[in-house]
Design a protein around this motif. Structure first.
Motif, PDB file in Angstrom:
ATOM      1  N   LYS A  73       0.661  -1.178  -0.366  1.00 24.88           N
ATOM      2  CA  LYS A  73      -0.317   0.400  -0.170  1.00 24.88           C
ATOM      3  C   LYS A  73       0.909   0.859   0.401  1.00 24.88           C
ATOM      4  O   LYS A  73       0.825   2.252  -0.205  1.00 24.88           O
ATOM      5  N   ASN A  74       2.107   1.466   0.879  1.00 22.74           N
ATOM      6  CA  ASN A  74       3.069   2.665   0.594  1.00 22.74           C
ATOM      7  C   ASN A  74       3.997   2.267  -0.216  1.00 22.74           C
ATOM      8  O   ASN A  74       4.503   3.309   0.458  1.00 22.74           O
ATOM      9  N   LEU A  75       4.063   1.697  -0.678  1.00 18.10           N
ATOM     10  CA  LEU A  75       5.249   0.763  -1.826  1.00 18.10           C
ATOM     11  C   LEU A  75       5.782   2.609  -2.550  1.00 18.10           C
ATOM     12  O   LEU A  75       4.338   3.427  -2.964  1.00 18.10           O
ATOM     13  N   GLN A  76       6.639   3.071  -2.230  1.00 15.92           N
ATOM     14  CA  GLN A  76       7.098   4.056  -3.657  1.00 15.92           C
ATOM     15  C   GLN A  76       7.761   3.457  -4.522  1.00 15.92           C
ATOM     16  O   GLN A  76       8.244   2.502  -4.515  1.00 15.92           O
ATOM     17  N   GLY A  77       8.256   4.842  -5.490  1.00 12.68           N
ATOM     18  CA  GLY A  77       9.009   4.299  -6.671  1.00 12.68           C
ATOM     19  C   GLY A  77       8.386   3.691  -7.884  1.00 12.68           C
ATOM     20  O   GLY A  77       9.227   3.377  -8.865  1.00 12.68           O
ATOM     21  N   GLN A  78       7.065   3.283  -7.696  1.00 16.57           N
ATOM     22  CA  GLN A  78       6.463   2.994  -8.935  1.00 16.57           C
ATOM     23  C   GLN A  78       6.887   3.696  -9.621  1.00 16.57           C
ATOM     24  O   GLN A  78       6.267   5.139  -9.667  1.00 16.57           O
ATOM     25  N   PRO A  79       5.607   3.202 -10.758  1.00 14.03           N
ATOM     26  CA  PRO A  79       5.843   3.958 -12.590  1.00 14.03           C
ATOM     27  C   PRO A  79       4.523   4.753 -12.280  1.00 14.03           C
ATOM     28  O   PRO A  79       3.003   3.768 -11.557  1.00 14.03           O
TER      29      PRO A  79
END
Length: 121
Positions: A73-79
């Motif tokens: 849910k809090n993942l950063q750095g996704q396109p």
């Protein structure tokens, strides 16, 4: 958007991670219930430790499933765009889903400590 397009939109997240976050908590609760019934004769024989270890392991696995879902849910750095939305949706859904099963797993474990597994004599 087809099904294969949606699965391909997970970006940097591996599919086993997503499946673990979504399915580990309900499956471990199911196993906790069924193995708990199988281990009851051992507890009635005077050895409650298999039940205690089973409950502890089930709680830990369900908590780890919740942690994986919260991480998704809090993942950063996704396109940006669809990839980010799919990953965050699966994380939110998995967090709510795993949270309910963490509660069920904890309730099942707590009941095992306070209610005897054997018939009262």
């Amino acid at each position: 958007m087809t099904h294969s397009d949606l699965i391909g939109k997970l970006g940097q997240v591996s599919r086993p991670t997503v499946w673990y976050g979504l399915l580990a908590a309900p499956l471990v609760w199911f196993m906790q219930l069924n193995l708990g019934l199988a281990f009851t004769p051992l507890a009635c024989g005077g050895n409650p430790w298999p039940l205690y270890l089973l409950n502890a392991a089930a709680v830990l696995v369900s908590l780890s499933s919740l942690g994986v879902s919260l991480r998704l849910k809090n993942l950063q750095g996704q396109p940006g765009g669809v990839v980010e939305h799919v990953t965050h949706f699966l994380g939110r859904f998995g967090a709510w889903h795993a949270g309910v099963f963490v509660l069920l797993t904890l309730m099942t474990a707590v009941v095992g400590f306070f209610i005897p597994a054997c018939r009262l004599r």
